[in-house]
Design a protein around this motif. Structure first.
Motif, PDB file in Angstrom:
ATOM      1  N   SER A 171       0.837  -1.208   0.000  1.00  0.00           N
ATOM      2  CA  SER A 171       0.000   0.000   0.000  1.00  0.00           C
ATOM      3  C   SER A 171       0.869   1.254   0.000  1.00  0.00           C
ATOM      4  O   SER A 171       0.553   2.242  -0.677  1.00  0.00           O
ATOM      5  CB  SER A 171      -0.934   0.003   1.205  1.00  0.00           C
ATOM      6  OG  SER A 171      -0.193  -0.053   2.416  1.00  0.00           O
TER       7      SER A 171
ATOM      8  N   CYS B 271      -4.600   9.213  -4.940  1.00  0.00           N
ATOM      9  CA  CYS B 271      -3.572   8.167  -4.790  1.00  0.00           C
ATOM     10  C   CYS B 271      -3.424   7.718  -3.342  1.00  0.00           C
ATOM     11  O   CYS B 271      -3.219   6.525  -3.067  1.00  0.00           O
ATOM     12  CB  CYS B 271      -2.235   8.670  -5.335  1.00  0.00           C
ATOM     13  SG  CYS B 271      -2.259   9.024  -7.114  1.00  0.00           S
TER      14      CYS B 271
ATOM     15  N   ILE C 219      -6.300   5.420  -2.641  1.00  0.00           N
ATOM     16  CA  ILE C 219      -6.070   4.111  -3.256  1.00  0.00           C
ATOM     17  C   ILE C 219      -5.060   3.312  -2.439  1.00  0.00           C
ATOM     18  O   ILE C 219      -5.226   2.111  -2.220  1.00  0.00           O
ATOM     19  CB  ILE C 219      -5.606   4.279  -4.714  1.00  0.00           C
ATOM     20  CG1 ILE C 219      -6.791   4.716  -5.582  1.00  0.00           C
ATOM     21  CG2 ILE C 219      -4.991   2.989  -5.257  1.00  0.00           C
ATOM     22  CD1 ILE C 219      -6.428   5.050  -7.009  1.00  0.00           C
TER      23      ILE C 219
ATOM     24  N   GLN D 296      -6.709   1.969   0.670  1.00  0.00           N
ATOM     25  CA  GLN D 296      -7.684   0.917   0.389  1.00  0.00           C
ATOM     26  C   GLN D 296      -7.101  -0.193  -0.485  1.00  0.00           C
ATOM     27  O   GLN D 296      -7.845  -0.972  -1.081  1.00  0.00           O
ATOM     28  CB  GLN D 296      -8.912   1.527  -0.314  1.00  0.00           C
ATOM     29  CG  GLN D 296      -9.562   2.672   0.424  1.00  0.00           C
ATOM     30  CD  GLN D 296     -10.063   2.261   1.790  1.00  0.00           C
ATOM     31  OE1 GLN D 296     -10.609   1.161   1.957  1.00  0.00           O
ATOM     32  NE2 GLN D 296      -9.906   3.116   2.796  1.00  0.00           N
ATOM     33  N   TRP D 297      -5.771  -0.276  -0.558  1.00  0.00           N
ATOM     34  CA  TRP D 297      -5.132  -1.175  -1.504  1.00  0.00           C
ATOM     35  C   TRP D 297      -5.487  -2.640  -1.260  1.00  0.00           C
ATOM     36  O   TRP D 297      -5.696  -3.405  -2.208  1.00  0.00           O
ATOM     37  CB  TRP D 297      -3.618  -0.977  -1.464  1.00  0.00           C
ATOM     38  CG  TRP D 297      -2.862  -1.758  -2.495  1.00  0.00           C
ATOM     39  CD1 TRP D 297      -1.804  -2.591  -2.278  1.00  0.00           C
ATOM     40  CD2 TRP D 297      -3.073  -1.768  -3.910  1.00  0.00           C
ATOM     41  NE1 TRP D 297      -1.344  -3.115  -3.464  1.00  0.00           N
ATOM     42  CE2 TRP D 297      -2.113  -2.626  -4.487  1.00  0.00           C
ATOM     43  CE3 TRP D 297      -3.985  -1.134  -4.751  1.00  0.00           C
ATOM     44  CZ2 TRP D 297      -2.038  -2.876  -5.852  1.00  0.00           C
ATOM     45  CZ3 TRP D 297      -3.920  -1.380  -6.128  1.00  0.00           C
ATOM     46  CH2 TRP D 297      -2.957  -2.241  -6.662  1.00  0.00           C
TER      47      TRP D 297
ATOM     48  N   LEU E 204      -8.787  -3.296  -2.825  1.00  0.00           N
ATOM     49  CA  LEU E 204      -8.697  -3.297  -4.279  1.00  0.00           C
ATOM     50  C   LEU E 204      -7.978  -4.543  -4.788  1.00  0.00           C
ATOM     51  O   LEU E 204      -8.335  -5.092  -5.840  1.00  0.00           O
ATOM     52  CB  LEU E 204      -7.977  -2.032  -4.757  1.00  0.00           C
ATOM     53  CG  LEU E 204      -8.788  -0.738  -4.631  1.00  0.00           C
ATOM     54  CD1 LEU E 204      -7.904   0.470  -4.899  1.00  0.00           C
ATOM     55  CD2 LEU E 204      -9.970  -0.743  -5.590  1.00  0.00           C
TER      56      LEU E 204
ATOM     57  N   ILE F 117     -13.712   6.608  -4.888  1.00  0.00           N
ATOM     58  CA  ILE F 117     -12.828   6.492  -6.048  1.00  0.00           C
ATOM     59  C   ILE F 117     -13.420   7.233  -7.230  1.00  0.00           C
ATOM     60  O   ILE F 117     -12.712   7.938  -7.968  1.00  0.00           O
ATOM     61  CB  ILE F 117     -12.561   5.011  -6.375  1.00  0.00           C
ATOM     62  CG1 ILE F 117     -11.619   4.423  -5.318  1.00  0.00           C
ATOM     63  CG2 ILE F 117     -11.966   4.854  -7.773  1.00  0.00           C
ATOM     64  CD1 ILE F 117     -11.249   2.980  -5.553  1.00  0.00           C
TER      65      ILE F 117
ATOM     66  N   SER G 126     -11.617  10.660  -8.600  1.00  0.00           N
ATOM     67  CA  SER G 126     -11.227  10.625 -10.012  1.00  0.00           C
ATOM     68  C   SER G 126     -11.828  11.806 -10.764  1.00  0.00           C
ATOM     69  O   SER G 126     -11.161  12.438 -11.592  1.00  0.00           O
ATOM     70  CB  SER G 126     -11.677   9.309 -10.655  1.00  0.00           C
ATOM     71  OG  SER G 126     -11.089   8.193 -10.023  1.00  0.00           O
TER      72      SER G 126
ATOM     73  N   VAL H 262      -1.877   6.784 -12.338  1.00  0.00           N
ATOM     74  CA  VAL H 262      -3.032   6.234 -11.637  1.00  0.00           C
ATOM     75  C   VAL H 262      -4.194   5.993 -12.592  1.00  0.00           C
ATOM     76  O   VAL H 262      -5.038   5.119 -12.355  1.00  0.00           O
ATOM     77  CB  VAL H 262      -3.462   7.155 -10.473  1.00  0.00           C
ATOM     78  CG1 VAL H 262      -4.200   8.390 -10.984  1.00  0.00           C
ATOM     79  CG2 VAL H 262      -4.310   6.392  -9.459  1.00  0.00           C
TER      80      VAL H 262
ATOM     81  N   LEU I 257      -7.045   2.915 -12.716  1.00  0.00           N
ATOM     82  CA  LEU I 257      -8.488   3.156 -12.756  1.00  0.00           C
ATOM     83  C   LEU I 257      -9.115   2.465 -13.952  1.00  0.00           C
ATOM     84  O   LEU I 257     -10.179   1.837 -13.832  1.00  0.00           O
ATOM     85  CB  LEU I 257      -8.764   4.659 -12.800  1.00  0.00           C
ATOM     86  CG  LEU I 257      -8.316   5.471 -11.589  1.00  0.00           C
ATOM     87  CD1 LEU I 257      -8.520   6.964 -11.828  1.00  0.00           C
ATOM     88  CD2 LEU I 257      -9.068   5.040 -10.328  1.00  0.00           C
TER      89      LEU I 257
END
Length: 513
Positions: free
Chosen positions: A14, A85, A88, A91-92, A95, A195, A199, A216, A220
């Motif tokens: 992460s 980023c 993300i 929350q890696w 994902l 997200i 974005s 990134v 996405l």
């Protein structure tokens, strides 16, 4: 043994996903290597930078493709980019679970180009997480070879205008399903909604399109594209995907047509469309490598240790130009230049011919200009006066055709080699282009040649943008680097006061004051 999609992503922690995207993925490699976001990442990682949850405009610039047509690209507001980023990264794990679920059971890796750890020339991992041209045969394998067995047709298909057409709400549709995403659209703190929101904030809150350039965006896009891959794989198709380009191998023409129809249906579910002009069915066998590349590869240079003369080099480059004309693929020239620059034992006349020919081609096909430093100037030890000649020609032609990428590289080469061009534009003409990258590189160049009047004119323009507010995000890099910290608003002021710059130290002549 080839690694799975999940295994390659799971190698990234992460913290690494955050650092890789922010510190090494804000600026595309399609602009001169003057800028870096590493210092910005360090600043954000070590300071309490508040999330930026508002929509912002972005820096627009164009990159000339090998078909001599510009591609629209962007550099987002760095604080909005950092917010996305960072989220993300936080929350890696969730994902990763999503990507594992969408790709499990696939006997090979369908997506061939996606975020992953990139190795350097010594085989060591870098902190860069995306490279269009990166390949690792050990980790990647070559699934196409096995797919060919028993197949009679190949489908080549392409998503129409992929990144600019991606609807950000479709990110949520992929993550939890369209009906679920719509039912829960008011859950503002849900991962799929944040997200989507973060974005959008890189494009002024708009739902249409992802920026081409920031790394990134590739992650996405993969959120949506791996779901489309899953749908097609479960239909039994054997195919691979390179970003938005598909190659499917089938036993019959009817199955090939069915793949196209099913791909159209799957894309439509995410408001994407097929580029029918680039979609075709061909009968096998055909070589998987491009025909022009095979022909160039088969060109016979003298054995190692034997001098390579002018006629041989001329024949090779003439052959490459003919292949480019015949195929309509001007990437041939890019490939040929890289090959010929690596040939040993070139005669003096052969070297001269290569330099003259490439200089001529670079003006006709400006997409070649970024290659000049690594494959011509340094390799053939080109005289500074000749570099000045090509820079002035590229700069003048770039101004005339509004190809500011050519102007940018001309300015970069002039600064690197200490060249004072005779035909450099006045600040007023630079300002009129409304091109942020051209503005900041012109400012650096004016400063490097001590053209104080023109530099001050650009500084005044930066201050005008800064106080006007509305255009700031479209010029943030230019304004931030030009004006003093006290003139900036928060959070830019604090960052500038901390000495953070997006210009690499060796090129940052603005720091002298």
């Amino acid at each position: 043994m080839a690694k799975t999609y999940y295994e390659l992503l799971n190698e990234i922690s992460s913290d690494e996903i955050y650092e890789g995207f922010v510190g090494y993925g804000l600026f595309a490699d399609k602009i001169p290597p003057v800028f870096s976001s590493k210092a910005f990442y360090d600043y954000c990682a070590n300071n309490a930078v508040q999330p930026d949850i508002t929509g912002h405009e972005y820096i627009y610039f164009e990159n000339i493709r090998n078909i001599n047509v510009p591609r629209a690209m962007g550099i987002p507001n760095p604080f909005a980019y950092n917010t996305l980023c960072k989220y993300i990264g936080d929350q890696w794990d969730e994902l990763l679970t999503y990507f594992q679920r969408k790709t499990q059971g696939q006997s090979y890796r369908i997506s061939r180009i996606h975020p992953r750890k990139v190795l350097d020339k010594n085989g060591e991992f870098t902190k860069i997480l995306f490279d269009m041209n990166f390949k690792n045969l050990y980790a990647d394998g070559a699934p196409e070879q096995k797919m060919l067995i028993g197949k009679r047709f190949i489908v080549n298909a392409d998503i129409s205008n992929c990144f600019p057409s991606i609807y950000t709400h479709a990110l949520a549709w992929a993550l939890v399903g369209k009906s679920e995403a719509k039912r829960r659209r008011n859950e503002q703190q849900a991962l799929f909604n944040l997200i989507d929101k973060y974005s959008r904030n890189m494009k002024h809150g708009e739902t249409d399109g992802l920026l081409i350039g920031p790394h990134v965006s590739n992650l996405l896009a993969e959120i949506i594209l791996v779901e489309i891959d899953r749908i097609l794989f479960e239909e039994g198709y054997s195919f691979i995907r390179h970003i938005d380009d598909y190659a499917c191998f089938t036993e019959s023409y009817e199955t090939a047509q069915n793949f196209i129809n099913d791909l159209v249906t799957a894309l439509r579910g995410f408001d994407l469309a097929l580029n029918h002009k680039k979609t075709n069915i061909a009968e096998l066998p055909i070589g998987l490598e491009k025909e022009w590349k095979r022909k160039l590869f088969s060109f016979s240079f003298p054995p190692s240790g034997t001098p390579v003369t002018f006629p041989t080099v001329r024949n090779y480059l003439d052959y490459a130009i003919k292949l480019a004309h015949d195929s309509g693929d001007w990437a041939v020239l890019n490939y040929a230049i890289k090959v010929v620059s690596g040939v040993d034992n070139l005669s003096h006349n052969a070297c001269e011919y290569i330099v003259d020919t490439v200089f001529s081609l670079a003006i006709l096909f400006p997409y070649l200009i970024p290659l000049l430093d690594d494959y011509i100037f340094s390799v053939f030890q080109v005289n500074v006066l000749r570099i000045k000649e090509i820079c002035e020609a590229a700069y003048s032609d770039g101004l005339r055709t509004r190809n500011f990428e050519a102007c940018d590289y001309a300015l970069f080469y002039c600064m690197k080699y200490g060249i004072d061009m005779d035909n450099v534009a006045l600040a007023g003409d630079v300002i009129a282009t409304e091109d942020c990258i051209f503005l900041i590189l012109s400012a650096l160049y004016y400063k490097s040649i001590q053209s104080d009047i023109e530099f001050q004119n650009l500084l005044s323009h930066a201050r005008t943008i800064n106080t006007g507010g509305v255009d700031f995000d479209r010029y943030w890099l230019f304004v931030y680097e030009m004006v003093d910290a006290i003139e900036l608003s928060s959070p830019w002021r604090e960052m500038k006061a901390a000495g953070i710059s997006f210009i690499i130290d060796e090129h940052n002549v603005l720091r002298e004051e």
